[in-house]
Design an enzyme around this catalytic site. Sequence first.
Site, PDB file in Angstrom:
ATOM      1  N   ASP A 290      -9.084   3.209  -2.639  1.00 26.89           N
ATOM      2  CA  ASP A 290     -10.101   3.619  -1.661  1.00 26.89           C
ATOM      3  C   ASP A 290     -11.472   3.926  -2.247  1.00 26.89           C
ATOM      4  O   ASP A 290     -12.065   4.976  -1.946  1.00 26.89           O
ATOM      5  CB  ASP A 290      -9.570   4.824  -0.880  1.00 26.89           C
ATOM      6  CG  ASP A 290      -8.372   4.442  -0.029  1.00 26.89           C
ATOM      7  OD1 ASP A 290      -8.167   3.233   0.204  1.00 26.89           O
ATOM      8  OD2 ASP A 290      -7.639   5.347   0.397  1.00 26.89           O
TER       9      ASP A 290
ATOM     10  N   ASP B  38       0.858  -1.195   0.000  1.00 31.14           N
ATOM     11  CA  ASP B  38       0.000   0.000   0.000  1.00 31.14           C
ATOM     12  C   ASP B  38       0.894   1.245   0.000  1.00 31.14           C
ATOM     13  O   ASP B  38       2.106   1.153   0.196  1.00 31.14           O
ATOM     14  CB  ASP B  38      -0.887  -0.048   1.256  1.00 31.14           C
ATOM     15  CG  ASP B  38      -1.972   1.029   1.266  1.00 31.14           C
ATOM     16  OD1 ASP B  38      -2.367   1.501   0.176  1.00 31.14           O
ATOM     17  OD2 ASP B  38      -2.429   1.390   2.373  1.00 31.14           O
TER      18      ASP B  38
ATOM     19  N   GLU C 212       2.650   4.815  -4.090  1.00 33.90           N
ATOM     20  CA  GLU C 212       2.667   5.749  -5.251  1.00 33.90           C
ATOM     21  C   GLU C 212       4.026   6.432  -5.394  1.00 33.90           C
ATOM     22  O   GLU C 212       4.387   6.725  -6.529  1.00 33.90           O
ATOM     23  CB  GLU C 212       1.541   6.778  -5.077  1.00 33.90           C
ATOM     24  CG  GLU C 212       0.144   6.163  -5.171  1.00 33.90           C
ATOM     25  CD  GLU C 212      -0.226   5.259  -3.984  1.00 33.90           C
ATOM     26  OE1 GLU C 212       0.277   5.554  -2.878  1.00 33.90           O
ATOM     27  OE2 GLU C 212      -0.956   4.282  -4.167  1.00 33.90           O
TER      28      GLU C 212
END
Length: 805
Positions: free
Chosen positions: A489, A394, A397
Amino acid sequence: MLLTDVTLDEARVLAWGARAAVAISSPFPGVLRVRSAPQSAATGYAHPELPEKRSFAVVGDYARPIASRREGDAILIETEGAALTLALNGGTWVFRDGEGRLLAESQSVTGSARSSFPADLYRSELRLAAPPGEAYLGFGEKVGPVDKRGMRFIFWNTDNFPPQPETDPLYVSIPFFLALRDGIAWGMFLDETWRSEVDIARADRSVLAWETTGPELDLYLIAGPRPEDVIRSYVELTGKPAMAPLWSLGAHQSRWGYENAETVRGVVRGYRAHGLPLDVVHLDIDYMDGYKVWTWDKSRYPDPVALAREVAENGVRLVTIVDPGIKLEPGYAVYDEALANDYLVRLERGGVLVGEVWPEPAVFPDLSRPEVQHWWGDQHEWALENGIAGIWNDMNEPACFSVRPGPGIPSPEGGKQLPGASAPLGATLPDEARHGARRHLEVHNVYALGMARAAFEGLSRGAPDRRPFVLTRAAFAGVQRYAAVWTGDFGSHWGHLEASLPMLAGLGVSGVPFVGADVGGFLRSSDGELCTRWTQAGIFYPFCRNHSAKGTAQQEPWRFGEPFLSIMRAALLLRYRLLPTLYTLMREAAETGMPVLRPVAFAAPGDRAALSAFDEVLFGPDLLVAPVVRPQQDKRLVYLPEGAWLPLPNLDASGAAAPLQGGRHIIAEAPLEVVPTYLRAGGALALTAPAMHTTTASWAELTWHVHAGDSVRASLYEDAGDGAGPSRVTRIEGGFTKDGKHFELVRRAEGDLPLARTSEVLCLYGPWDGLSPLAVRGARFTRADAGLLTLEVAADWDRIEIDLG
Ligand code: MIG
């Protein structure tokens, strides 16, 4: 872009002028690489040679022979299955397939370079003709319908929080599209990791414009003519998808907010007490000690190994989340090692960059470098030692809530956080941060690819006889080699349920088959109806995980009472019955890149209406799935492409209705307990008995559902469900004979896996009215209803013939 000089050889064409250069080569049949440097003189290259390139996305280094010749102001380049004409007075080109059909045409290739501190700034732009009616599919994880014509997208991996159904960019960047015009497909992959933006015939309806912040445009042009030809070449180029272990195709349950080991036990107990199948529970960030990766909070998880063993007795595995941010804490071994080995992302001025994510302060491993990937991969030994079955990546990015000003380590305390310096969620590292010799702006989009690769390779090294399971939020082209991707999300609202179908199909077109959205929705509170409808759609996601955020309503299937619990149970059991087909489709994806979830248009590439169908999806080649994605609907509109489609609501054979003629919209009955699904003539499904968890993909019980047509094609891939042991591929072919007097099926099997069953059931849907048992050869006739013939066959059957009288 003026090109004046040319060298032609067997492997490559190089054309250059005073300021620009272009190199053309062919990696394999039907594919041409056109590498343009529109400002090569200004980019520090040893002009006219283009520099050696280590692509992050493309695997292997292929050079097939090409034929080329000069004709006036143009160069003609030919290879098997593709041809290109390059204009020397502009660097533009025309791309054709092996039959000379025009596929694509560039209108301009331009660039600019500006020297600037701390890094030179580039712009490179490609403008392509966008002929009327040409559709553009793919582009990775993007919002909108299946055909992205008329949209504009940014390629910059972003934790864009909270995402809405129209938010762009999201977490994944895949600069690839598949174009479809008059039923003919071609594709383009822009192998540039730099931030880029594409305008798909929006600003100018006749132009597709792609602009990057890098010094060149490295393009792969891919000839079709079928969508599957384009996808096959694209994954040949960027790597074949990893084969999923069977258990990872079971049901997953997760929540950010599972308190401790006892909560996890409670989830497993809840599943079993309610008769719900489950294979995996995910542990979110709270399992860590102070958000330090590769640690446990021992007050919450006193004995992780015992917990893993305990849930394993119920057939359940654990997956732990891993974020890239490393807590800056001298004495914490991960930090100390990373610092000592110079593995961390640095500031422009040379110090180590200090930021804030969940750990605070945090530093970032430079996962763009192979040696750092290797080291990060080795850390996964921790997972294996702790009985953890897979890894969930997670915040890669990478998300970074704020960056500390100042020179960075070695004097982090020198840089106090400036008032207001904390960046909003979605923020990342500064453009000019340094990853070895590269700038963040160049490698930002491949940070997560490096992390997923590290995880996959680390797990493979540690447990060579198992298939790694890695789940990632951010990604770049090629991620299919390492990981499944979920859409981040998504909120618990209907718009996101609906958006999931074209987005997952778009990821599939972009080479990533193992995908899913959070079932029930992550942000905001779900309700019984939404969670039920989402579960019905989610059982067709290759990655099927119910996940929700802290502070929202609890979302396990039993939290909403009846009738929702029973309907979700039925859906999840259906998922487990469908595993033989899903596993086979995953195997096909691993071999050819063809995704599990496909745009409906793949069933009829020349059908315009099929392209517009975005809230329905193909599961494999022949099953159309049209879940309800809007509230309070007990019917929905479904587009069926041309052909005959058998309605199989909930994949249920019993109520066999007559096939429907496609090429039109129909209204499907879809009360809360029903997912409308349709099986195309000639298509087949292999179903097994429902189970509470997976065990083996060598099925002891098997029922084929075949929609009899002129040409039947079905396959089944079986093995132990993990590792690399023996396997078997079973193929069924046949159909109605030309004279219309017989229907026959032939079975062929290959491979060394012994059969785990002695018999199979065959449910054949077709015109069997008044059929006598004597008309069937090769199988035991069990029953014939109007439209449905049920046969029992020996598991090693080889031929079935039916006389139609
Ligand atoms: O900033 O780890 O998308 O699935 O539960 C939020 C907590 C961080 C974002 C992920 C979500 C996960 C959550 N994470």
